[in-house]
Design an enzyme around this catalytic site. Sequence first.
Site, mmCIF file in Angstrom:
data_model
loop_
_atom_site.group_PDB
_atom_site.id
_atom_site.type_symbol
_atom_site.label_atom_id
_atom_site.label_comp_id
_atom_site.label_asym_id
_atom_site.label_seq_id
_atom_site.Cartn_x
_atom_site.Cartn_y
_atom_site.Cartn_z
ATOM 1 N N TYR A 131 -9.067 -10.909 -6.494
ATOM 2 C CA TYR A 131 -7.714 -10.980 -7.899
ATOM 3 C C TYR A 131 -8.436 -12.591 -8.927
ATOM 4 C CZ TYR A 131 -6.700 -7.189 -5.924
ATOM 5 O OH TYR A 131 -6.174 -5.422 -4.839
ATOM 6 N N ARG B 84 1.399 -1.417 -0.209
ATOM 7 C CA ARG B 84 -0.124 -0.364 -0.057
ATOM 8 C C ARG B 84 0.541 1.308 0.370
ATOM 9 N NH1 ARG B 84 -1.369 -3.540 3.599
ATOM 10 N NH2 ARG B 84 -3.999 -4.723 3.351
ATOM 11 N N LYS C 10 -1.948 -2.312 8.040
ATOM 12 C CA LYS C 10 -3.086 -2.379 8.726
ATOM 13 C C LYS C 10 -3.284 -3.365 9.827
ATOM 14 C CE LYS C 10 -6.988 -1.721 5.357
ATOM 15 N NZ LYS C 10 -7.299 -1.697 4.347
ATOM 16 N N ARG D 118 -0.316 -2.136 -7.216
ATOM 17 C CA ARG D 118 -1.343 -3.107 -6.304
ATOM 18 C C ARG D 118 -1.867 -4.079 -6.892
ATOM 19 N NH1 ARG D 118 -1.320 -3.943 -0.421
ATOM 20 N NH2 ARG D 118 -2.984 -4.815 0.245
ATOM 21 N N HIS E 116 -2.055 2.163 -5.710
ATOM 22 C CA HIS E 116 -3.780 1.119 -5.583
ATOM 23 C C HIS E 116 -3.900 0.622 -7.409
ATOM 24 C CE1 HIS E 116 -5.245 -0.569 -2.010
ATOM 25 N NE2 HIS E 116 -6.228 -1.221 -2.884
ATOM 26 N N HIS F 288 -4.047 -9.477 3.367
ATOM 27 C CA HIS F 288 -4.776 -9.284 3.893
ATOM 28 C C HIS F 288 -4.955 -10.220 4.946
ATOM 29 C CE1 HIS F 288 -6.357 -8.198 -0.753
ATOM 30 N NE2 HIS F 288 -5.785 -7.182 0.320
#
Length: 322
Positions: free
Chosen positions: A288, A155, A181, A256, A253, A279
């Site tokens: 994806y 990110r 995150k 990414r 992004h 994730h």
Amino acid sequence: MNEIEEAAADWLDQLRVERGASPHTVSNYRRDIDRYIADLESHGITALAGVSPVDVERHLADLSAGRLTGRPAAASSVARASASIRGLHRFAVVEGLTADDPAASVRPPRQGDHLPKALGVDEVARLLDAARAGEGPAGLRDWALLEVLYATGARVSEAVALCVDDVDLDDELPVVRLLGKGRKERLVPLGHVAKEALGAYLVRARPGLAARGRGGARIFLNARGAPLSRQSAWEAIQRCAERAGLDRRVSPHTLRHSFATHLLEGGASVRDVQELLGHASVQTTQIYTRVTATTLREIYRSSHPRARAGAATGADGLESGT
């Protein structure tokens, strides 16, 4: 400060300190909640007990219709606002600030299933070649930044937060340590070209940039020697996209998305890509797989002689037999 504002301040502090939410996430939630509180105040509501499910639903409906900001909000923005509001009221109940949760039964609008728009491999090559052609310290920095973003799937917030100690270029397969995150760390390999670009920047450009300011240990610095911002990283990618002649919007992004899509097309498993992207759930990564399936369908339709409507029912020159 009214009762709802006090609860919001405590909730945002909890997100930041106890749950490790990123500054970007906290900033977005703060903006959503500030708008929500202002809307409630305009209707004379300043206490948690005075908020009803109708008030929450009305706020989200007004946000979606553009009655609060002057233009309709995207479904994703309304969904995030709904999550912010539900988080605030859930916190208020758990902390004993109020007995009822008016947002518990409210659901955000259904979002469309938007597939990420990845660049093709040839488009990425053009973009990175354009970045490599940049001049001066900023050119070396932009090349290193773009190579790192595509090589790791980071990110943009993770990339600009990288410090010198987060990178190990000495191993046969170099790695970078990314802080994602929830402040979860992950190690991601760095390919040969990205190693070359980052090494060139660290040796030939960063020392001069660092001497101009107080960027500390951050890897990517701006012309004043301060840490590179997310906005500046976005602008760097746009400059390179324009030089590459890409007639589409390219963002951090996008790289990414391209990283994940190209890995899956190359044979990587969804679980492996999930780990590399950081994730929390494999369901997030599975989007994806639909991207690659869409690509395969397009290739099939354009390449197979009997895939399109109106194809002849005869032999069409195809060989018979096995």
